[in-house]
Design a protein around this motif. Structure first.
Motif, PDB file in Angstrom:
ATOM      1  N   LEU A   1       6.966  -5.207  -3.722  1.00 24.02           N
ATOM      2  CA  LEU A   1       7.297  -5.634  -5.073  1.00 24.02           C
ATOM      3  C   LEU A   1       6.354  -5.038  -6.114  1.00 24.02           C
ATOM      4  O   LEU A   1       6.717  -4.927  -7.283  1.00 24.02           O
ATOM      5  CB  LEU A   1       7.264  -7.164  -5.164  1.00 24.02           C
ATOM      6  CG  LEU A   1       8.400  -7.910  -4.455  1.00 24.02           C
ATOM      7  CD1 LEU A   1       8.172  -9.407  -4.551  1.00 24.02           C
ATOM      8  CD2 LEU A   1       9.749  -7.547  -5.043  1.00 24.02           C
ATOM      9  N   ASP A   2       5.156  -4.634  -5.697  1.00 24.60           N
ATOM     10  CA  ASP A   2       4.252  -4.016  -6.671  1.00 24.60           C
ATOM     11  C   ASP A   2       4.821  -2.686  -7.172  1.00 24.60           C
ATOM     12  O   ASP A   2       4.553  -2.270  -8.295  1.00 24.60           O
ATOM     13  CB  ASP A   2       2.848  -3.836  -6.093  1.00 24.60           C
ATOM     14  CG  ASP A   2       2.806  -2.898  -4.897  1.00 24.60           C
ATOM     15  OD1 ASP A   2       3.876  -2.552  -4.373  1.00 24.60           O
ATOM     16  OD2 ASP A   2       1.693  -2.532  -4.478  1.00 24.60           O
ATOM     17  N   ILE A   3       5.619  -2.028  -6.343  1.00 23.11           N
ATOM     18  CA  ILE A   3       6.273  -0.790  -6.769  1.00 23.11           C
ATOM     19  C   ILE A   3       7.287  -1.089  -7.861  1.00 23.11           C
ATOM     20  O   ILE A   3       7.340  -0.407  -8.891  1.00 23.11           O
ATOM     21  CB  ILE A   3       6.950  -0.101  -5.572  1.00 23.11           C
ATOM     22  CG1 ILE A   3       5.921   0.267  -4.507  1.00 23.11           C
ATOM     23  CG2 ILE A   3       7.719   1.138  -6.027  1.00 23.11           C
ATOM     24  CD1 ILE A   3       6.530   0.803  -3.228  1.00 23.11           C
ATOM     25  N   LEU A   4       8.094  -2.122  -7.642  1.00 19.10           N
ATOM     26  CA  LEU A   4       9.105  -2.486  -8.629  1.00 19.10           C
ATOM     27  C   LEU A   4       8.455  -2.937  -9.930  1.00 19.10           C
ATOM     28  O   LEU A   4       8.954  -2.640 -11.018  1.00 19.10           O
ATOM     29  CB  LEU A   4      10.002  -3.598  -8.072  1.00 19.10           C
ATOM     30  CG  LEU A   4      10.764  -3.270  -6.786  1.00 19.10           C
ATOM     31  CD1 LEU A   4      11.606  -4.460  -6.346  1.00 19.10           C
ATOM     32  CD2 LEU A   4      11.641  -2.031  -6.971  1.00 19.10           C
ATOM     33  N   GLU A   5       7.334  -3.646  -9.811  1.00 14.32           N
ATOM     34  CA  GLU A   5       6.607  -4.074 -11.000  1.00 14.32           C
ATOM     35  C   GLU A   5       6.092  -2.863 -11.773  1.00 14.32           C
ATOM     36  O   GLU A   5       6.207  -2.805 -13.004  1.00 14.32           O
ATOM     37  CB  GLU A   5       5.449  -4.981 -10.606  1.00 14.32           C
ATOM     38  CG  GLU A   5       4.689  -5.549 -11.791  1.00 14.32           C
ATOM     39  CD  GLU A   5       3.563  -6.453 -11.343  1.00 14.32           C
ATOM     40  OE1 GLU A   5       3.504  -7.596 -11.804  1.00 14.32           O
ATOM     41  OE2 GLU A   5       2.736  -6.005 -10.516  1.00 14.32           O
ATOM     42  N   ALA A   6       5.547  -1.882 -11.082  1.00 14.87           N
ATOM     43  CA  ALA A   6       5.022  -0.686 -11.738  1.00 14.87           C
ATOM     44  C   ALA A   6       6.139   0.091 -12.430  1.00 14.87           C
ATOM     45  O   ALA A   6       5.977   0.569 -13.566  1.00 14.87           O
ATOM     46  CB  ALA A   6       4.318   0.207 -10.712  1.00 14.87           C
TER      47      ALA A   6
END
Length: 260
Positions: A16-21
């Motif tokens: 999810l950190d990828i989607l947040e970025a």
């Protein structure tokens, strides 16, 4: 609440950190990120990110532009967002629609634009309204309906010309008054001036109707309120109906965060 990147879990939650970025980059610049940029933002190894992006892409959660090699958000996320927004819109619209049904004694429809189609997503029906439910989920050419025209009117001339590249409009019913793109553009101008649209026996003999657009917090027209009824019951009150719908639509728009 800590940022997603600080949640110490494996699998999808970690990704999810990828989607947040990607979300933050698109909101800030309008563009996605390359693999190197994502690695910098998330602090993760490129090889690990490559595998994670591959999984997310297969799931429809991210999409890669082969030309720029930038990653953006995938179709599935937009699908989830659209369903959620539509459900919230319907929930907020129901009290206003029931109020209209009680005062008008006619079926009230909530419609949205999907491409060049107008779709009824919810109907509120009076006791005599035996036909109302038949429209829910049905697509019809937007340019033939008041519910579609009020939404097309908000797109602007360039967008309308792109949607309707030919001068002759498709799928116009035999009783339709607007048969060309030029006539549609003129009607959209009238709708923007009045704040509502009306039809008099265009879609079906003996049937008249009116619609007005509903706006969200961004000022975008996201739906329309529509009433269609036998001409004999409205008895020359078509413009009054349009004005009434416009007033209710403005109030509903305010509930959704719109400010004039």
């Amino acid at each position: 609440m800590p940022p997603i990147s600080e949640v110490k879990e494996s699998g999808f939650v970690r990704d999810l950190d990828i989607l947040e970025a990607l979300s933050e980059a698109i909101a800030r610049t309008g563009e996605g990120l390359r693999l190197t940029d994502i690695a910098t933002v998330t602090g993760r190894e490129k090889s690990q990110l490559s595998r994670a992006l591959s999984r997310l892409e297969k799931a429809g959660l991210v999409a890669r532009d082969d030309t720029s090699r930038r990653f953006g958000l995938g179709w599935r996320l937009f699908h989830f967002a659209a369903m959620t927004a539509e459900a919230r819109l319907t929930s907020r619209a129901q009290p206003a629609m029931r109020e209209l049904v009680a005062s008008l004694g006619e079926t009230v429809h909530l419609c949205v634009l999907r491409g060049v189609a107008c779709v009824t997503v919810h109907s509120e029906i009076p006791r005599h309204g035996f036909r109302g439910l038949a429209w829910v989920g049905v697509e019809a050419p937007a340019h033939t309906l008041t519910a579609g025209r009020v939404l097309l009117a908000e797109l602007g001339e360039d967008s309308l010309r792109a949607l309707y590249p030919d001068e002759t409009l498709p799928d116009v019913p035999p009783t339709g008054h607007i048969r060309t793109r030029t006539e549609l553009l003129a009607e959209c101008t009238r709708i923007r001036t009045r704040g509502y649209a009306t039809v008099d026996e265009e879609f079906e003999p003996g049937l008249v109707g009116a619609s007005s657009a509903v706006y969200d917090f961004r000022g975008l027209a996201v739906a329309s309120l529509n009433v269609a009824a036998p001409k004999s019951r409205l008895n020359g009150r078509l413009d009054a109906l349009g004005q009434r719908l416009a007033g209710v639509a403005r109030r509903l728009s305010g509930d959704l965060g719109w400010r004039a």
